[in-house]
Write a protein that holds these residues in place. Sequence first.
Motif, PDB file in Angstrom:
ATOM      1  N   ALA A  92      -8.192  44.604  45.626  1.00 32.86           N
ATOM      2  CA  ALA A  92      -8.097  46.012  45.231  1.00 32.86           C
ATOM      3  C   ALA A  92      -7.689  46.886  46.412  1.00 32.86           C
ATOM      4  N   ALA A  93      -8.226  46.585  47.592  1.00 29.59           N
ATOM      5  CA  ALA A  93      -7.866  47.348  48.791  1.00 29.59           C
ATOM      6  C   ALA A  93      -6.386  47.161  49.121  1.00 29.59           C
ATOM      7  N   LEU A  94      -5.890  45.944  48.957  1.00 28.76           N
ATOM      8  CA  LEU A  94      -4.482  45.667  49.234  1.00 28.76           C
ATOM      9  C   LEU A  94      -3.563  46.418  48.276  1.00 28.76           C
ATOM     10  N   VAL A  95      -3.947  46.467  47.003  1.00 28.03           N
ATOM     11  CA  VAL A  95      -3.163  47.212  46.007  1.00 28.03           C
ATOM     12  C   VAL A  95      -3.102  48.689  46.379  1.00 28.03           C
ATOM     13  N   GLN A  96      -4.225  49.243  46.820  1.00 24.70           N
ATOM     14  CA  GLN A  96      -4.254  50.650  47.215  1.00 24.70           C
ATOM     15  C   GLN A  96      -3.356  50.912  48.425  1.00 24.70           C
ATOM     16  N   LEU A  97      -3.324  49.971  49.356  1.00 22.35           N
ATOM     17  CA  LEU A  97      -2.434  50.127  50.519  1.00 22.35           C
ATOM     18  C   LEU A  97      -0.975  50.156  50.095  1.00 22.35           C
ATOM     19  N   PHE A  98      -0.584  49.261  49.206  1.00 29.33           N
ATOM     20  CA  PHE A  98       0.797  49.241  48.718  1.00 29.33           C
ATOM     21  C   PHE A  98       1.129  50.527  47.969  1.00 29.33           C
ATOM     22  N   TRP A  99       0.187  51.003  47.155  1.00 29.94           N
ATOM     23  CA  TRP A  99       0.389  52.237  46.397  1.00 29.94           C
ATOM     24  C   TRP A  99       0.539  53.428  47.339  1.00 29.94           C
ATOM     25  N   GLY A 100      -0.288  53.480  48.380  1.00 28.64           N
ATOM     26  CA  GLY A 100      -0.196  54.566  49.348  1.00 28.64           C
ATOM     27  C   GLY A 100       1.136  54.573  50.065  1.00 28.64           C
ATOM     28  N   ALA A 101       1.627  53.379  50.440  1.00 29.43           N
ATOM     29  CA  ALA A 101       2.922  53.278  51.113  1.00 29.43           C
ATOM     30  C   ALA A 101       4.047  53.702  50.175  1.00 29.43           C
ATOM     31  N   PHE A 102       3.946  53.311  48.913  1.00 25.74           N
ATOM     32  CA  PHE A 102       4.957  53.697  47.918  1.00 25.74           C
ATOM     33  C   PHE A 102       4.994  55.213  47.752  1.00 25.74           C
ATOM     34  N   ALA A 103       3.807  55.819  47.627  1.00 23.16           N
ATOM     35  CA  ALA A 103       3.732  57.275  47.451  1.00 23.16           C
ATOM     36  C   ALA A 103       4.277  58.010  48.667  1.00 23.16           C
ATOM     37  N   PHE A 104       3.985  57.512  49.864  1.00 23.58           N
ATOM     38  CA  PHE A 104       4.398  58.200  51.091  1.00 23.58           C
ATOM     39  C   PHE A 104       5.901  58.101  51.317  1.00 23.58           C
ATOM     40  N   PHE A 105       6.465  56.925  51.094  1.00 29.39           N
ATOM     41  CA  PHE A 105       7.873  56.708  51.447  1.00 29.39           C
ATOM     42  C   PHE A 105       8.851  56.945  50.289  1.00 29.39           C
ATOM     43  N   LEU A 106       8.410  56.797  49.048  1.00 31.68           N
ATOM     44  CA  LEU A 106       9.364  56.795  47.943  1.00 31.68           C
ATOM     45  C   LEU A 106       9.174  57.918  46.922  1.00 31.68           C
ATOM     46  N   LEU A 107       7.983  58.517  46.848  1.00 36.09           N
ATOM     47  CA  LEU A 107       7.792  59.577  45.853  1.00 36.09           C
ATOM     48  C   LEU A 107       8.240  60.922  46.413  1.00 36.09           C
ATOM     49  N   PRO A 108       9.189  61.585  45.777  1.00 32.33           N
ATOM     50  CA  PRO A 108       9.632  62.897  46.265  1.00 32.33           C
ATOM     51  C   PRO A 108       8.648  63.989  45.873  1.00 32.33           C
ATOM     52  N   GLU A 109       8.728  65.103  46.561  1.00 31.84           N
ATOM     53  CA  GLU A 109       7.919  66.276  46.229  1.00 31.84           C
ATOM     54  C   GLU A 109       8.423  66.875  44.920  1.00 31.84           C
ATOM     55  N   THR A 110       7.528  67.138  43.975  1.00 33.06           N
ATOM     56  CA  THR A 110       7.933  67.680  42.670  1.00 33.06           C
ATOM     57  C   THR A 110       7.623  69.160  42.525  1.00 33.06           C
ATOM     58  N   ARG A 111       6.889  69.729  43.463  1.00 36.87           N
ATOM     59  CA  ARG A 111       6.521  71.137  43.348  1.00 36.87           C
ATOM     60  C   ARG A 111       7.763  72.007  43.434  1.00 36.87           C
ATOM     61  N   PRO A 112       7.923  72.966  42.520  1.00 42.88           N
ATOM     62  CA  PRO A 112       9.084  73.869  42.565  1.00 42.88           C
ATOM     63  C   PRO A 112       9.163  74.599  43.900  1.00 42.88           C
ATOM     64  N   VAL A 113      10.398  74.750  44.405  1.00 40.69           N
ATOM     65  CA  VAL A 113      10.584  75.415  45.699  1.00 40.69           C
ATOM     66  C   VAL A 113      10.241  76.888  45.608  1.00 40.69           C
ATOM     67  N   LYS A 114      10.702  77.528  44.536  1.00 33.19           N
ATOM     68  CA  LYS A 114      10.447  78.945  44.355  1.00 33.19           C
ATOM     69  C   LYS A 114       9.306  79.137  43.366  1.00 33.19           C
ATOM     70  N   LEU A 115       8.239  79.720  43.828  1.00 32.90           N
ATOM     71  CA  LEU A 115       7.088  79.982  42.984  1.00 32.90           C
ATOM     72  C   LEU A 115       7.019  81.462  42.634  1.00 32.90           C
ATOM     73  N   GLU A 116       6.576  81.742  41.434  1.00 35.35           N
ATOM     74  CA  GLU A 116       6.445  83.129  41.024  1.00 35.35           C
ATOM     75  C   GLU A 116       5.348  83.813  41.837  1.00 35.35           C
ATOM     76  N   LYS A 117       5.603  85.065  42.175  1.00 37.42           N
ATOM     77  CA  LYS A 117       4.607  85.813  42.934  1.00 37.42           C
ATOM     78  C   LYS A 117       3.486  86.262  41.992  1.00 37.42           C
ATOM     79  N   VAL A 118       2.277  85.955  42.399  1.00 39.80           N
ATOM     80  CA  VAL A 118       1.113  86.308  41.586  1.00 39.80           C
ATOM     81  C   VAL A 118       0.180  87.166  42.430  1.00 39.80           C
ATOM     82  N   GLU A 119      -0.216  88.296  41.870  1.00 40.93           N
ATOM     83  CA  GLU A 119      -1.151  89.155  42.571  1.00 40.93           C
ATOM     84  C   GLU A 119      -2.516  88.459  42.654  1.00 40.93           C
TER      85      GLU A 119
END
Length: 210
Positions: A92-119
């Motif tokens: 299980a620890a090994l699977v988590q290490l592989f998943w962490g490496a995948f997320a760090f190197f291959l998953l792009p940021e999905t958050r929108p660049v321009k966010l609406e201004k909220v008071e």
Amino acid sequence: GLVLSALGSAIALWLLGQARSIEGITVGVFCVSMLFDLHRPSVFAMVADLVPLDRVRAYGYLYISVNIGFAIAPTLAGYLAGQSYTLVFGGAALVQLFWGAFAFFLLPETRPVKLEKVEVSTVPLPLKDGLWMAFLLVSLLLALIPMQISVGLAGWFKTLGYTESDFGSVLSLNGILIVLVQPWLVGRIAKKDPPRVFILAALLYGIGFA
């Protein structure tokens, strides 16, 4: 969030596998529980970023994909536990290490660049929002039900003389049923009133587990 959860879980799982005292196991379980679930807000936020419409269906498919793994993992873990618990926690620890490496190197940021201004003044503080806090309390109580699978149910199986492999097979059956039924169900509940669906699901969950 994803990387921290994966790497932290890998370390915590490995240390838990080495624990032999009640105190060490208790601390290990607490750390695994805290770190493993850190990925959930990030994953849900990614789905919200990528799917602006029809999110009910998107979250349904996410749930199905998770349970495809859940249909396989318990049976495999039960078999390995019958051989050595070190294999279970190390794997299980090994699977988590592989998943962490995948997320760090291959998953792009999905958050929108321009966010609406909220008071800031228009956003209520969560702790002052009574309805939100009530919802969290109900969600916490509901979450206690599936947690009994790894506490009460596991102990009960053991007292009946069943092996780790038997217990894993029963858990896998749960994942298989979700994978088979969920696709058919998602389209039928997507347009229903969410609070009513949530209430009915919670009641069925409690009755079924009882």
